[in-house]
Design a protein around this motif. Structure first.
Motif, PDB file in Angstrom:
ATOM      1  N   VAL A  22       0.852  -1.186   0.000  1.00  0.00           N
ATOM      2  CA  VAL A  22       0.000   0.000   0.000  1.00  0.00           C
ATOM      3  C   VAL A  22       0.892   1.241   0.000  1.00  0.00           C
ATOM      4  O   VAL A  22       0.701   2.150  -0.792  1.00  0.00           O
ATOM      5  N   CYS A  23       1.855   1.237   0.878  1.00  0.00           N
ATOM      6  CA  CYS A  23       2.771   2.378   0.984  1.00  0.00           C
ATOM      7  C   CYS A  23       4.150   1.940   0.506  1.00  0.00           C
ATOM      8  O   CYS A  23       4.832   1.168   1.164  1.00  0.00           O
ATOM      9  N   LEU A  24       4.517   2.441  -0.654  1.00  0.00           N
ATOM     10  CA  LEU A  24       5.808   2.052  -1.223  1.00  0.00           C
ATOM     11  C   LEU A  24       6.968   2.744  -0.519  1.00  0.00           C
ATOM     12  O   LEU A  24       8.038   2.186  -0.375  1.00  0.00           O
ATOM     13  N   CYS A  25       6.744   3.950  -0.067  1.00  0.00           N
ATOM     14  CA  CYS A  25       7.824   4.698   0.596  1.00  0.00           C
ATOM     15  C   CYS A  25       8.339   3.958   1.830  1.00  0.00           C
ATOM     16  O   CYS A  25       9.527   3.971   2.121  1.00  0.00           O
ATOM     17  N   TYR A  26       7.409   3.312   2.560  1.00  0.00           N
ATOM     18  CA  TYR A  26       7.809   2.612   3.781  1.00  0.00           C
ATOM     19  C   TYR A  26       7.673   1.106   3.646  1.00  0.00           C
ATOM     20  O   TYR A  26       7.829   0.388   4.632  1.00  0.00           O
ATOM     21  N   GLY A  45       3.707   9.189   5.508  1.00  0.00           N
ATOM     22  CA  GLY A  45       4.621  10.209   6.022  1.00  0.00           C
ATOM     23  C   GLY A  45       5.514  10.844   4.975  1.00  0.00           C
ATOM     24  O   GLY A  45       6.173  11.843   5.241  1.00  0.00           O
ATOM     25  N   GLN A  46       5.529  10.256   3.767  1.00  0.00           N
ATOM     26  CA  GLN A  46       6.385  10.855   2.737  1.00  0.00           C
ATOM     27  C   GLN A  46       5.581  11.439   1.588  1.00  0.00           C
ATOM     28  O   GLN A  46       5.105  12.555   1.675  1.00  0.00           O
ATOM     29  N   CYS A  47       5.394  10.662   0.521  1.00  0.00           N
ATOM     30  CA  CYS A  47       4.766  11.259  -0.665  1.00  0.00           C
ATOM     31  C   CYS A  47       3.249  11.438  -0.520  1.00  0.00           C
ATOM     32  O   CYS A  47       2.653  12.274  -1.184  1.00  0.00           O
ATOM     33  N   GLY A  48       2.616  10.622   0.326  1.00  0.00           N
ATOM     34  CA  GLY A  48       1.179  10.768   0.559  1.00  0.00           C
ATOM     35  C   GLY A  48       0.285  10.048  -0.444  1.00  0.00           C
ATOM     36  O   GLY A  48      -0.935  10.069  -0.313  1.00  0.00           O
ATOM     37  N   THR A  49       0.878   9.398  -1.431  1.00  0.00           N
ATOM     38  CA  THR A  49       0.084   8.700  -2.449  1.00  0.00           C
ATOM     39  C   THR A  49      -0.805   7.609  -1.847  1.00  0.00           C
ATOM     40  O   THR A  49      -1.872   7.302  -2.369  1.00  0.00           O
ATOM     41  N   CYS A  50      -0.365   7.045  -0.762  1.00  0.00           N
ATOM     42  CA  CYS A  50      -1.031   5.875  -0.191  1.00  0.00           C
ATOM     43  C   CYS A  50      -2.178   6.203   0.758  1.00  0.00           C
ATOM     44  O   CYS A  50      -2.888   5.300   1.190  1.00  0.00           O
ATOM     45  N   VAL A  51      -2.375   7.461   1.106  1.00  0.00           N
ATOM     46  CA  VAL A  51      -3.284   7.761   2.224  1.00  0.00           C
ATOM     47  C   VAL A  51      -4.734   7.338   1.986  1.00  0.00           C
ATOM     48  O   VAL A  51      -5.385   6.832   2.898  1.00  0.00           O
TER      49      VAL A  51
HETATM   50 FE1  FES Z   1       3.093   6.006   1.414  1.00  0.00          FE
HETATM   51 FE2  FES Z   1       4.655   7.410  -0.173  1.00  0.00          FE
HETATM   52  S1  FES Z   1       3.563   5.607  -0.639  1.00  0.00           S
HETATM   53  S2  FES Z   1       4.107   7.871   1.855  1.00  0.00           S
END
Ligand code: FES
Length: 57
Positions: A3-7, A37-43
């Protein structure tokens, strides 16, 4: 599924946080797992997983 690629957080991890750690909001999820917490795409996706997991209980 990620879901969240950043983390590198999966839907399973989010469901587990809701069920086992009492996470009930995006803000709490961010504190626990960093999600959003980073890009926000996943929120949006993360929010609907939280909602659906709570409804399933
Ligand atoms: Fe979740 Fe970037 S994909 S903060």
């Amino acid at each position: 599924m990620y879901v969240c690629l950043c983390y590198a957080i999966t839907d399973k991890q989010i469901k587990q946080a809701v069920r086992e750690e009492g996470v009930g909001s995006l803000r709490e999820l961010r504190k626990h797992l960093g999600v959003g917490g980073q890009c926000g795409t996943c929120v949006q996706m993360a929010q609907s997983i939280i909602d659906n997991t709570i409804i399933d209980e």
